[in-house]
Write an enzyme that holds these catalytic residues in place. Structure first.
Site, short mmCIF file in Angstrom:
data_model
loop_
_atom_site.label_atom_id
_atom_site.label_comp_id
_atom_site.label_asym_id
_atom_site.label_seq_id
_atom_site.Cartn_x
_atom_site.Cartn_y
_atom_site.Cartn_z
N ASP A 34 18.66 9.31 -30.38
CA ASP A 34 18.03 10.46 -31.03
C ASP A 34 17.61 11.52 -30.02
O ASP A 34 17.46 11.25 -28.82
CB ASP A 34 16.79 10.02 -31.82
CG ASP A 34 17.15 9.47 -33.19
OD1 ASP A 34 18.30 9.61 -33.60
OD2 ASP A 34 16.25 8.89 -33.84
N LYS A 55 18.40 14.66 -34.13
CA LYS A 55 17.90 15.29 -35.36
C LYS A 55 16.56 15.93 -35.01
O LYS A 55 15.60 15.26 -34.66
CB LYS A 55 17.69 14.26 -36.47
CG LYS A 55 18.98 13.67 -37.04
CD LYS A 55 18.65 12.62 -38.10
CE LYS A 55 19.91 12.05 -38.71
NZ LYS A 55 20.61 13.00 -39.56
N MET A 168 6.14 15.22 -38.74
CA MET A 168 7.05 16.34 -39.01
C MET A 168 6.37 17.42 -39.85
O MET A 168 6.90 17.89 -40.85
CB MET A 168 8.32 15.83 -39.71
CG MET A 168 9.13 14.86 -38.87
SD MET A 168 10.52 14.12 -39.76
CE MET A 168 9.67 12.81 -40.68
#
Length: 261
Positions: A34, A55, A168
């Site tokens: 990642d 991502k 997030m």
């Protein structure tokens, strides 16, 4: 068929990966990693082929279906295939989609847990997520939804928790604060923001829900978490006071420069 390992790389610092995770990386043939995996963590797999499948919010990202397909194809070529994820694979890591894709293809899969960033950020703050008489419940949530997904009703569970952590979410902090106030969270609720937890450039910001609503640009560039709850009152107020003193000192410096000699 080889075996696929979904490994949690931890919150950032390379030495926070588990011993088991590091041992498997050391014998991996290929590693799909990642964007949040630190380069020093990849050094545990010097012999492996490294494939970035990052991502990140508001940036070009690798499609999940592409990742699933590549894991299955890699298992047909290599004995030890690693899918290396930031934090813990089983918390906001889309691990279930990869587990199911591998199971459908008949590929053996093992999950190796990691330290999720909320725990590392709590250590950074120096305040426990739980405290006797103050916090007996902790909620981990995210307001983010994927393309084509229904809107998530995340706010009520966060507003009612003794301690809450939002993943997030820092990029929409002001809007999130307004949603939480609308769900019943008191405006005076202490808030902590932790950026780059466990890394040398880690940063903490203390405020309240009301202060978060007024924020315009927090200058956050790394991965960050939002913490809400009474357990953070002392720490948040200390940081607020320190920031006010720094702003006052900066104003005085500007006035001295502007004053005629």
């Amino acid at each position: 068929m080889g075996k696929v390992y979904l490994i949690g790389a931890g919150p950032g610092a390379a030495d926070l990966i588990t011993l088991r995770g590091a041992e498997i990386l050391n014998r991996a043939d290929i590693v799909f990693y990642d964007a949040l995996v630190h380069p020093e963590t990849l050094a545990f797999a010097p012999q492996a082929k490294l494939v970035a499948v990052g991502k990140r919010c508001s940036r070009i990202s690798t499609d999940q279906r592409f990742i699933n397909r590549n894991l299955v194809e890699a298992a047909a070529k290599y004995a030890v295939v690693v899918r290396l994820k930031g934090g813990d694979p089983m918390l906001f890591g889309r691990a279930q989609e990869e587990i199911e894709a591998l199971a459908t293809a008949g590929v053996t899969c093992e999950v190796v847990p990691g330290v999720t960033s909320a725990l590392a950020a709590s250590a950074e703050i120096g305040v426990s997520l739980t405290r006797r008489g103050v916090s007996r419940s902790v909620t981990f949530a995210t307001p983010r939804v994927g393309e084509g997904e229904d809107t998530s009703d995340w706010a009520p569970s966060v507003a009612s928790a003794d301690t809450a952590v939002l993943y997030m979410a820092a990029g929409q902090a002001a809007e999130i604060a307004r949603v939480l106030e609308g769900s019943g969270m008191p405006p005076a609720t202490p808030v902590m923001i932790v950026e780059n937890a466990s890394l040398p450039d880690a940063r903490q910001i203390g405020t309240t829900l009301r202060g978060l609503m007024k924020s315009v640009d927090l200058q956050i560039h790394g991965p960050a978490l939002l913490f809400f709850g009474e357990v953070y009152r002392e720490r948040a107020h200390a940081l607020i006071a320190a920031a006010m003193l720094e702003d006052h000192a900066a104003d005085e410096r500007l006035q001295r420069r502007a004053s005629p000699r």
